[in-house]
Design an enzyme around this catalytic site. Structure first.
Site, short mmCIF file in Angstrom:
data_model
loop_
_atom_site.label_atom_id
_atom_site.label_comp_id
_atom_site.label_asym_id
_atom_site.label_seq_id
_atom_site.Cartn_x
_atom_site.Cartn_y
_atom_site.Cartn_z
N TYR A 1 0.88 -1.22 0.01
CA TYR A 1 0.17 0.02 -0.13
C TYR A 1 0.86 1.38 0.05
O TYR A 1 0.56 2.20 -0.87
CB TYR A 1 -0.93 0.01 1.45
CG TYR A 1 -1.78 1.09 1.38
CD1 TYR A 1 -3.08 1.10 0.73
CD2 TYR A 1 -1.52 2.20 2.15
CE1 TYR A 1 -4.07 2.18 0.89
CE2 TYR A 1 -2.26 3.31 2.52
CZ TYR A 1 -3.54 3.20 1.80
OH TYR A 1 -4.37 4.34 1.98
N LYS B 1 1.52 3.77 -3.02
CA LYS B 1 1.12 5.34 -2.82
C LYS B 1 2.39 6.33 -3.19
O LYS B 1 2.22 7.34 -3.88
CB LYS B 1 0.73 5.63 -1.32
CG LYS B 1 -0.72 5.20 -0.93
CD LYS B 1 -1.58 6.04 -1.46
CE LYS B 1 -3.01 5.54 -0.93
NZ LYS B 1 -4.34 6.64 -1.46
N ILE C 1 -11.02 4.04 14.44
CA ILE C 1 -11.74 4.99 15.28
C ILE C 1 -13.38 4.51 15.00
O ILE C 1 -13.96 4.33 15.96
CB ILE C 1 -11.51 6.35 15.36
CG1 ILE C 1 -9.99 6.83 15.94
CG2 ILE C 1 -12.52 7.19 15.62
CD1 ILE C 1 -9.83 8.09 15.98
N ILE D 1 -7.57 -5.61 19.35
CA ILE D 1 -6.35 -4.85 19.37
C ILE D 1 -5.17 -5.52 18.81
O ILE D 1 -4.80 -6.50 19.44
CB ILE D 1 -6.03 -4.15 20.64
CG1 ILE D 1 -7.15 -3.25 21.14
CG2 ILE D 1 -4.71 -3.34 20.50
CD1 ILE D 1 -7.10 -2.65 22.44
N ARG E 1 -0.63 6.60 16.55
CA ARG E 1 -0.95 7.03 15.33
C ARG E 1 -1.31 8.51 15.42
O ARG E 1 -1.72 9.19 16.60
CB ARG E 1 -2.20 6.26 14.89
CG ARG E 1 -1.97 5.09 14.37
CD ARG E 1 -1.22 4.90 13.21
NE ARG E 1 -0.87 3.53 12.94
CZ ARG E 1 -0.11 2.53 13.15
NH1 ARG E 1 1.05 3.15 13.93
NH2 ARG E 1 0.44 1.42 12.67
#
Length: 291
Positions: A111, A115, A155, A170, A178
């Site tokens: 990823y 990017k 979140i 988790i 983060r």
């Protein structure tokens, strides 16, 4: 198999024309940019975990797809491209507490690699075709309306589970930290990038602070007045442990600064999650720490 998701769109805004398709489809890319002066490129078919599961899919859908979009943009006479890059993955494991744009780029997921490559291709097309490009290296985006069942957005998942009284999974011991940025601040950054009248840029967009996953859950517990059950699982190799972005360049070049702190942002997401708690879920929740 690589599957591209198209988010729900209710079509209520008559100023918005919705075209369901993939940037990997050249005809769809041409249709999407026809008549446009500027392109905001948000499309992505993977997240860090799925990108490592199938790197070839990541390259074929996102890298090749973006090249299709760039060719279509050149043909349409587009003069500005704003790209949603990743501030949480292109740098890899930071060597300093706060990361600015000059930090070395050593992504540890497909990823992040793609990017970063897309930033380079967008800049290349910009130079060759007189297109202003702004690549926004966005940190961990969150906010009201974000789906909790896509495997992307810790979140959104945490708030949904807190409201539902479910156990949160988790990855690791919860000390991974983060830089969380609220969606309204990111929207402001895109508007600022569209209005930018200077040279092409690559710029961090984040809150400028970093908090651990455990702290996020502690804050949710404080806001809701009840503990959130937790289950700790083995950590994952593609998760960067800590990231905090220096956003000074965005302030200097775009006149942009974040406005929504994490407490306020979490309150908003929890309220939204409560208001939508009775809606059916279509996917299994993955409370990842992906950026």
């Amino acid at each position: 198999m690589c599957v591209l998701d198209v988010r729900d769109f209710d079509g209520r805004d008559p100023a918005v024309k919705f075209i369901a398709g993939s940037v990997a489809d050249k005809d769809a890319a041409k249709a999407a940019v026809a008549g446009a002066d500027a392109v905001i490129h948000l499309a992505s078919s993977v997240v860090p975990k799925t990108s490592n599961d199938d790197p070839a899919c990541d390259v074929s859908s996102n890298l090749i797809g973006t090249l299709n979009l760039l060719e279509a943009s050149v043909g349409a006479g587009v003069t500005r491209i704003v790209f949603a890059s990743s501030g949480g993955t292109v740098y890899g494991e930071p060597t300093v507490p706060i990361v600015d744009e000059s930090h070395r780029t050593e992504p540890i997921s497909s990823y992040g690699i793609v990017k970063l490559a897309l930033e380079k291709y967008i800049a290349l097309y910009g130079r060759e075709h007189d297109i202003t490009s702004v690549s926004l290296r966005i940190s961990n985006l969150y906010g009201e309306g974000q789906r909790h069942d896509t495997g992307f957005g810790v979140i959104a998942s945490f708030c949904h589970k807190a409201v539902a009284g479910e156990t949160v999974d988790i990855w690791g011991d919860g000390t991974v930290s983060r830089d969380f940025i609220h969606v309204s601040d990111v929207v402001d950054a895109f508007v600022a990038a569209l209005d930018h009248d200077g040279d092409s840029l690559v710029v961090n967009i984040g809150s400028g602070t970093s908090v651990s996953i455990n702290t996020v859950l502690d804050t949710i517990a404080t806001i809701t007045g009840r503990e959130v059950p937790r289950r700790y699982l083995q950590g994952r190799a593609f998760d960067v442990r800590h990231i905090c972005l220096d956003v000074g360049l965005a302030a200097r070049t775009l006149g942009w600064k974040p406005r929504i702190d994490l407490n306020e942002g979490l309150r908003r997401v929890l309220e939204w999650s409560q208001s939508t708690a009775n809606r059916p879920s279509s996917r299994q929740i993955d409370s990842s720490t992906e950026t």
